[in-house]
Write an enzyme that holds these catalytic residues in place. Structure first.
Site, PDB file in Angstrom:
ATOM      1  N   GLU A 226       0.951  -1.188  -0.034  1.00  0.00           N
ATOM      2  CA  GLU A 226       0.087  -0.028   0.099  1.00  0.00           C
ATOM      3  C   GLU A 226       0.983   1.275  -0.047  1.00  0.00           C
ATOM      4  OE1 GLU A 226      -3.095  -0.182  -0.397  1.00  0.00           O
ATOM      5  OE2 GLU A 226      -4.093  -2.040   0.576  1.00  0.00           O
ATOM      6  N   CYS A 261      -2.391   9.021   2.096  1.00  0.00           N
ATOM      7  CA  CYS A 261      -1.897   8.373   1.150  1.00  0.00           C
ATOM      8  C   CYS A 261      -2.876   8.978  -0.133  1.00  0.00           C
ATOM      9  CB  CYS A 261      -1.838   7.078   1.282  1.00  0.00           C
ATOM     10  SG  CYS A 261      -3.609   6.182   1.750  1.00  0.00           S
TER      11      CYS A 261
HETATM   12  P1  NAD Z   1       8.526   4.875   4.522  1.00  0.00           P
HETATM   13  O1  NAD Z   1       8.509   3.855   3.594  1.00  0.00           O
HETATM   14  O2  NAD Z   1       9.514   5.694   5.025  1.00  0.00           O
HETATM   15  O3  NAD Z   1       8.323   3.513   6.006  1.00  0.00           O
HETATM   16  C1  NAD Z   1       7.533   2.755   6.117  1.00  0.00           C
HETATM   17  C2  NAD Z   1       7.945   1.729   6.821  1.00  0.00           C
HETATM   18  O4  NAD Z   1       8.879   0.838   6.302  1.00  0.00           O
HETATM   19  C3  NAD Z   1       8.259   2.093   8.277  1.00  0.00           C
HETATM   20  O5  NAD Z   1       7.758   1.162   9.312  1.00  0.00           O
HETATM   21  C4  NAD Z   1       9.978   1.921   8.149  1.00  0.00           C
HETATM   22  O6  NAD Z   1      10.604   1.829   9.417  1.00  0.00           O
HETATM   23  C5  NAD Z   1      10.074   0.643   7.358  1.00  0.00           C
HETATM   24  N1  NAD Z   1      11.272   0.704   6.480  1.00  0.00           N
HETATM   25  C6  NAD Z   1      12.000   1.774   5.793  1.00  0.00           C
HETATM   26  N2  NAD Z   1      13.048   1.170   5.204  1.00  0.00           N
HETATM   27  C7  NAD Z   1      12.882  -0.220   5.428  1.00  0.00           C
HETATM   28  C8  NAD Z   1      13.793  -1.181   4.746  1.00  0.00           C
HETATM   29  N3  NAD Z   1      14.793  -0.954   4.239  1.00  0.00           N
HETATM   30  N4  NAD Z   1      13.506  -2.148   4.977  1.00  0.00           N
HETATM   31  C9  NAD Z   1      12.358  -2.681   5.777  1.00  0.00           C
HETATM   32  N5  NAD Z   1      11.570  -1.867   6.481  1.00  0.00           N
HETATM   33  C10 NAD Z   1      11.921  -0.501   6.124  1.00  0.00           C
HETATM   34  O7  NAD Z   1       7.095   5.537   4.612  1.00  0.00           O
HETATM   35  P2  NAD Z   1       6.423   6.391   5.563  1.00  0.00           P
HETATM   36  O8  NAD Z   1       7.053   7.885   5.795  1.00  0.00           O
HETATM   37  O9  NAD Z   1       6.001   5.682   7.162  1.00  0.00           O
HETATM   38  O10 NAD Z   1       4.933   6.622   5.223  1.00  0.00           O
HETATM   39  C11 NAD Z   1       4.566   7.698   4.215  1.00  0.00           C
HETATM   40  C12 NAD Z   1       4.302   6.962   2.851  1.00  0.00           C
HETATM   41  O11 NAD Z   1       3.507   5.839   3.176  1.00  0.00           O
HETATM   42  C13 NAD Z   1       3.525   7.937   1.817  1.00  0.00           C
HETATM   43  O12 NAD Z   1       4.042   7.525   0.636  1.00  0.00           O
HETATM   44  C14 NAD Z   1       2.262   7.582   1.784  1.00  0.00           C
HETATM   45  O13 NAD Z   1       1.419   7.782   0.561  1.00  0.00           O
HETATM   46  C15 NAD Z   1       2.143   5.729   2.135  1.00  0.00           C
HETATM   47  N6  NAD Z   1       0.875   5.547   2.588  1.00  0.00           N
HETATM   48  C16 NAD Z   1       0.207   4.502   1.918  1.00  0.00           C
HETATM   49  C17 NAD Z   1      -1.146   4.184   2.430  1.00  0.00           C
HETATM   50  C18 NAD Z   1      -1.825   3.345   1.451  1.00  0.00           C
HETATM   51  O14 NAD Z   1      -2.824   2.518   1.995  1.00  0.00           O
HETATM   52  N7  NAD Z   1      -1.660   3.485   0.093  1.00  0.00           N
HETATM   53  C19 NAD Z   1      -1.466   4.440   3.720  1.00  0.00           C
HETATM   54  C20 NAD Z   1      -0.537   5.381   4.406  1.00  0.00           C
HETATM   55  C21 NAD Z   1       0.529   5.766   4.010  1.00  0.00           C
END
Ligand code: NAD
Length: 444
Positions: A226, A261
Site C-alpha cells: 500500500e 495516502c
Molecule cells: P516509509 O517507506 O519511509 O516507511 C514505512 C515503513 O517501512 C516504516 O515502518 C519504516 O521503518 C520501514 N522501512 C523503511 N526502510 C525499510 C527497509 N529498508 N526495510 C524494511 N523496512 C523499512 O514510509 P512512511 O514515511 O512511514 O509513510 C509515508 C508513505 O506511506 C507515503 O508515501 C504514503 O502515501 C504511504 N501510505 C500509503 C497508504 C496506502 O494505503 N496506500 C497508507 C498510508 C501511507
C-alpha cells in the site's frame, strides 16, 4: 530510540529498539503460537478481536493522546482515527465467516469439490505513521482472524501506538506470542526481510515498498504493498454549489496536513469556473489551523517543491514557508499557474501544499490526471453523474470518487495501481489476502 513530539520537538520518552537477536526470538515465539492458533475456532478468534475493539473504545482517550503526541496530529483527529479503526474491525468481524468458511463449489458427477482456506503462517506487517491505527488494522486484524501470527513493525514515528496495540491485543485474550511488536527503524525492518516469513504486507513509500518486494521476491510468498499517491481531482463547470465544493476539496487536500495516502494532491478546474473557485478555495484554507508535520526532515522537501514551482512560474497564493520554529510546521500553501513541468504536480507531496490548475475540457483533464506514475484515487465533481463516470473510468486509479474525495470504506478494496501498490486491503479481497486457498476433490 528517542520519541519526539513534532509540535514542540520535545523528547517524550526513550524506548529500547529490538536487536537481531530479540527479533529472532519474537519470530520463534510467533511461529510456535501460530501452530495452535491456526486450529482454533474462527468464532473464538472473532471474540478476541471484538474484545480488542472494546478496549480501543475504553482507552480511546489515552490512545489518542499518545498518538497525538508522537505524530503531532490534533487530539480530535487522533480520537477519530481510533474510532475509525473500530468501524473497520466491525466490518472484518461481520464478514470474515462468510469469506473464510469452507464451501461446496461443484456437486455434479461423483466428486464433491470444495474450497477452504488455510492461513499463510507468520507474516510481517511493516507499517506507516500517518494513520497507524487505520493502516495497521487493515492488515493485522484480518491476518489474525485468518489464523496467522503477525510480526508488526510500527513506523519509528508511531512506536508508542504500536506498543499500545500489542498490549491491548494481549489484554483482549490473544494467545501469548502470536502478535509481536518489533521496535525500531529501517534496521529492524531489514531484519524482518531476512527471516523466513510467509508473507510481507507493507504500508509506506514507493521507494521502500519496491525495495522490499525485490528483496523478498525469491521467497515466493505473498507481498502486499500500500504505497503513495499523487491523487488528482477535477471540478467540472456544471457543479451547483461552488463554495461547498471548494470547501470539500480544500478539506480533501489539507486534512491531516495532507499527510494521507489519499489526500488530494492536484486540482484541475474547468476554465469556466476557475476564477470563481480559486478565491473560495483560498478562503477555506485560510480558516484551517495548521498542524505539525510528523517528520521534521520533510520540511526541506516541501520547501524544495514550493521553490521549484515558483522558480518555474507558479504564483504563490498562500503560505509557502516553514512555520513556528519551536516545532515542525509548514504553512498551508496554495499555488496557481502551475503546470506538469513542476515537481508539485508530479511527485508525491505528502504535506500541506497544493497546486490548482485551469483546464479547457474534460479531455484535457483526463490527460493530465493520467500524467502521473501513481494510481491510488481520483475524483470528479459534477452534477452529471454519467459524465463524471465517463471521465473517471478513463483515469487509471484503484479508487474513483464522484462528488467526494479522501475517504476509505472497509466495504471496498483499497488498492493502488502503478507506483501506488500491489494487491488490496479491506473488503473481502482484504480478508482473503491473508489466506491460501485449498481445493478439495472428495470422492466417497
Ligand atoms: P516509509 O517507506 O519511509 O516507511 C514505512 C515503513 O517501512 C516504516 O515502518 C519504516 O521503518 C520501514 N522501512 C523503511 N526502510 C525499510 C527497509 N529498508 N526495510 C524494511 N523496512 C523499512 O514510509 P512512511 O514515511 O512511514 O509513510 C509515508 C508513505 O506511506 C507515503 O508515501 C504514503 O502515501 C504511504 N501510505 C500509503 C497508504 C496506502 O494505503 N496506500 C497508507 C498510508 C501511507
Amino acid at each position: 530510540m528517542k520519541i519526539v513530539n513534532p509540535s514542540n520537538n520535545q523528547v517524550i520518552k526513550e524506548i529500547q529498539e529490538d536487536s537481531k537477536d530479540t527479533i529472532h526470538q519474537k519470530y520463534n515465539k510467533a511461529s510456535d503460537a501460530q501452530k495452535d492458533w491456526q486450529h482454533s475456532k474462527l468464532e473464538d478468534r472473532l471474540k478476541i478481536i471484538a474484545q480488542f475493539s472494546a478496549l480501543l473504545e475504553k482507552e480511546c482517550e489515552s490512545l489518542a493522546k499518545d498518538l497525538s503526541d508522537e505524530v503531532g496530529k490534533p487530539l480530535q483527529e487522533a480520537r477519530n482515527e481510533v474510532n475509525g479503526a473500530r468501524g473497520r474491525i466491525q466490518f472484518f468481524i461481520e464478514n470474515a465467516k462468510k469469506w473464510l468458511s469452507p464451501s461446496l463449489q461443484n456437486t455434479a458427477g461423483n466428486t464433491a469439490e470444495e474450497l477452504s482456506f488455510d492461513p499463510l503462517g507468520v507474516i510481517a506487517n511493516i507499517s506507516a505513521w500517518n494513520y497507524p491505527f487505520l493502516v495497521g488494522v487493515n492488515v493485522f486484524v484480518p491476518a489474525l482472524i485468518a489464523g496467522n501470527a503477525v510480526l508488526y513493525k510500527p513506523s519509528e514515528f508511531a512506536t508508542m501506538t504500536g506498543l499500545n496495540i500489542g498490549r491491548l491485543l494481549k489484554e483482549a485474550g490473544l494467545p501469548s506470542g502470536l502478535f509481536q511488536v518489533v521496535v525500531g527503524d529501517y534496521h529492524a525492518g531489514e531484519r524482518l526481510l531476512e527471516l523466513p516469513l510467509d508473507g510481507y504486507f507493507f504500508t509506506g513509500s514507493y521507494k521502500t515498498g519496491k525495495y522490499i518486494a525485490e528483496r523478498v521476491a525469491s521467497k515466493l510468498v505473498p507481498v502486499g504493498l500500500e504505497l503513495g499517491g499523487k491523487d488528482p481531482l477535477y471540478v467540472t463547470e456544471d457543479v451547483q454549489d461552488l463554495k461547498q465544493v471548494a470547501g470539500a476539496v480544500a478539506e480533501g487536500c489539507f486534512y491531516n496536513n495532507g499527510q494521507s495516502c489519499c489526500a488530494v494532491e492536484r486540482v484541475y478546474i474547468h476554465e469556466k469556473v476557475y476564477d470563481q473557485f480559486v478565491p473560495l478555495f483560498i478562503e477555506e484554507v485560510k480558516s484551517f489551523t495548521t498542524g505539525a508535520i510528523t517528520r521534521s526532515a520533510h520540511l526541506d522537501f516541501l520547501q524544495k517543491q514550493v521553490d521549484d514551482a515558483v522558480k518555474k512560474g507558479a504564483k504563490l497564493e498562500l503560505g509557502g514557508r516553514k512555520g513556528n520554529a519551536d516545532g515542525s510546521f509548514f504553512e498551508s500553501t496554495v499555488l496557481t499557474n502551475v503546470n506538469h513541468e513542476m515537481l508539485v504536480m508530479k511527485e508525491e507531496t505528502f504535506g500541506p501544499v497544493i497546486g490548482l490548475m485551469k483546464v479547457k475540457s474534460d479531455q484535457e483533464a483526463i490527460k493530465l490526471m493520467n500524467d502521473c506514475e501513481y494510481g491510488l484515487t481520483a475524483s470528479v465533481y459534477s452534477k452529471d453523474i454519467e459524465r463524471a463516470k465517463k471521465i473517471i473510468s478513463q483515469v487509471n486509479s484503484g479508487t474513483s470518487y464522484i462528488n467526494c474525495c479522501d475517504r476509505v470504506s472497509p466495504y471496498l478494496p483499497w488498492s493502488g495501481r502503478n507506483k501506488s501498490g500491489l494487491g488490496s486491503t479491506l473488503s473481502y479481497l482484504g480478508i482473503l489476502a491473508f489466506a491460501r486457498p485449498r481445493g478439495w476433490h472428495i470422492r466417497s
